[in-house]
Scaffold this motif. Structure first.
Motif, short mmCIF file in Angstrom:
data_model
loop_
_atom_site.label_atom_id
_atom_site.label_comp_id
_atom_site.label_asym_id
_atom_site.label_seq_id
_atom_site.Cartn_x
_atom_site.Cartn_y
_atom_site.Cartn_z
N ARG A 1 0.81 -1.22 0.00
CA ARG A 1 0.00 0.00 0.00
C ARG A 1 0.85 1.28 0.00
N SER A 2 2.14 1.13 0.13
CA SER A 2 3.01 2.30 -0.07
C SER A 2 3.08 2.67 -1.54
N GLY B 1 -3.14 1.44 -3.71
CA GLY B 1 -4.22 1.30 -2.73
C GLY B 1 -5.11 0.12 -3.04
N ASP C 1 -4.33 10.09 -3.77
CA ASP C 1 -3.13 9.82 -2.95
C ASP C 1 -3.15 8.42 -2.37
N GLU C 2 -4.32 7.87 -2.16
CA GLU C 2 -4.42 6.51 -1.65
C GLU C 2 -4.27 5.48 -2.76
N LEU C 3 -4.85 5.74 -3.93
CA LEU C 3 -4.81 4.76 -5.02
C LEU C 3 -3.40 4.57 -5.56
N PRO D 1 -0.06 6.55 -4.61
CA PRO D 1 0.58 7.65 -3.88
C PRO D 1 1.80 8.24 -4.58
N LYS E 1 -12.98 1.19 -3.76
CA LYS E 1 -13.44 2.54 -3.44
C LYS E 1 -13.90 3.32 -4.66
N GLU F 1 -7.44 13.26 -1.93
CA GLU F 1 -7.10 12.26 -0.91
C GLU F 1 -7.29 10.84 -1.44
N LEU F 2 -8.25 10.63 -2.35
CA LEU F 2 -8.45 9.31 -2.93
C LEU F 2 -7.33 8.99 -3.92
#
Length: 425
Positions: A158-159, A162, A268-270, A272, A328, A265-266
């Motif tokens: 997940r680094s 996402g 950055d999660e999917l 990064p 998501k 923010e999404l």
């Protein structure tokens, strides 16, 4: 069904009424990256050149891909080692690095506004066995090529992405991405500045040898042009006029969906680190973040050609796949859905050279953003009398048995074969 890249790029001009010249030094067939790059580099060398495009600039594969300029061969580095030996495999791999470097050079030297970013590429392991193979590949790339790849295991995935569906990743920071719609039109502008001419709606319907074979007449609906040299760069859209080349290409549909713009923010999660991403299946998924924060998700949803009906069916398959990889995004609107043709050869290698006086560069096997651009420069050097500039000159380019330009049976057989490979590998 319109490509996001084509919809969000400003055309470099209207070439539908440019006068087709009576005679040029070089005629280039195809207005994608191969043709536009050949046109630019050939005009820069001082030759007169006309680029003939059946539809409009960038209409084909060059405007319908994932916008990724990534490292590595289509067949995989370990397979290349087995097939070609260490020296040739390493040399072939490095050509893709050279290709990305050329794009960066073009962007930098000409201040091109094409959203170019060298954010890196990552290959994601779909299965545990693929992850084991990826670790072996990374070691070989570092030791034999000197490539600065690194591994990310499942515990830390997940680094980079996402999603929890992958077993690990191999990251290569040399990979890049850009807005291919803008880049295609930037290449067109560069060529025109050097004196090339571009002609849209100018499909080549016939080619005739003249002057004892020292020149060719290329017939189009907008006029006939006589050329001392001809370069074909039509890839998966190659027609019967160039039958020898066509019989060495199976056009396979590659399909893409693009979401609405996503919250920061999404995004950055999917992804990064904004990597260009693909996975290890034969029915590959590939994805990235676009310059305006959409998720682009593509793949060979099924082995089929691209047409409006097929694009929609394949897009629906891809949308479900995207939801599986990124749950998501289930409520995210799909704003774009389209398909295009990838040109694949028997050996999944690039093929370029000359046959019966006509030059060609094709068979990029889904890696055409960087390699088509690069091969345009290479072909301009080849027609200037430097055949050694072509890194693929010694590869055999066999005809595909039983293939006469109608790929349906081959697609069905290929789809069944690769589906089994994905299931049991």
């Amino acid at each position: 069904m319109r490509s996001y890249w084509l919809d969000t790029a400003t055309p470099s001009g209207d070439y539908t009424e440019t006068e087709v010249p009576k005679e040029v030094d070089v005629a280039v067939v195809g207005g994608g990256f191969t043709g536009l790059s050949t046109g630019y580099h050939t005009a820069k060398s001082g030759r007169s050149v006309a680029v003939l495009e059946a539809r409009t600039v960038n209409w084909g594969a060059s405007g319908r891909n994932g916008g990724m300029a990534t490292t590595g061969l289509a067949i995989g580095f370990r397979d290349a080692l087995k097939r070609y030996g260490e020296q040739r495999a390493v040399s072939y791999f490095k050509e893709y690095n050279n290709a990305i470097d050329l794009i960066e050079q073009l962007v930098t030297e000409n201040a091109l506004d094409v959203d170019y970013a060298r954010a890196g590429k990552m290959n994601l392991a779909w299965k545990e066995s693929h992850w084991e193979g990826m670790q072996k590949t990374a070691e070989l790339l570092k030791r034999l090529v000197g490539q600065s790849v690194h591994l990310v295991d499942r515990a830390n995935i997940r680094s980079e992405v996402g999603s929890d569906v992958y077993h690990g990743a191999m990251v290569d920071p040399s990979g890049a991405g850009m807005h291919v719609g803008k880049f295609g039109h930037a290449l067109a502008r560069l060529g025109i500045e050097q004196g090339a001419t571009i002609h849209e709606h100018a499909e080549v319907t016939d080619v005739r040898k003249v002057a004892g074979g020292a020149a060719f007449d290329l017939v189009t609906p907008r006029g006939t042009v006589r050329a001392g040299k001809v370069v074909v760069g039509t890839s998966g859209y190659t027609g019967r006029v160039f039958g020898w080349v066509q019989r060495r290409i199976i056009p396979v549909g590659s399909f893409i969906v693009v979401t609405e713009p996503l919250p920061q923010e999404l995004v950055d999660e999917l992804l990064p680190n904004r990597r260009m991403a693909s996975d290890s299946k034969n029915f590959i998924y590939y994805f990235r973040i676009t310059p305006d924060n959409r998720l682009l998700f593509g793949g060979r949803a099924r082995f089929a050609l691209s047409d409006p009906s097929s694009d929609r069916k394949s897009g629906e398959i891809l949308e479900k796949a995207m939801h599986y990889v990124f749950p998501k995004l289930r409520d995210a609107r799909i704003d774009y859905m389209w398909g295009g043709l990838v040109d694949i050869s028997m050996d999944q290698m690039v093929h370029a050279g000359e046959h019966d006086g006509i030059y060609y560069s094709t068979n990029y096997s889904g890696h055409g953003v960087q390699m088509a651009t690069y091969m345009g420069k290479v072909m301009s050097e080849v027609i200037d009398g430097r055949p050694e500039a072509n890194p693929w000159r010694d590869l055999r380019n066999p005809w595909i048995p039983g293939y006469f330009g109608q790929p349906w049976l081959h697609l069905r057989l290929g789809g069944a074969y690769y589906g089994l490979q994905d299931r049991f590998s």
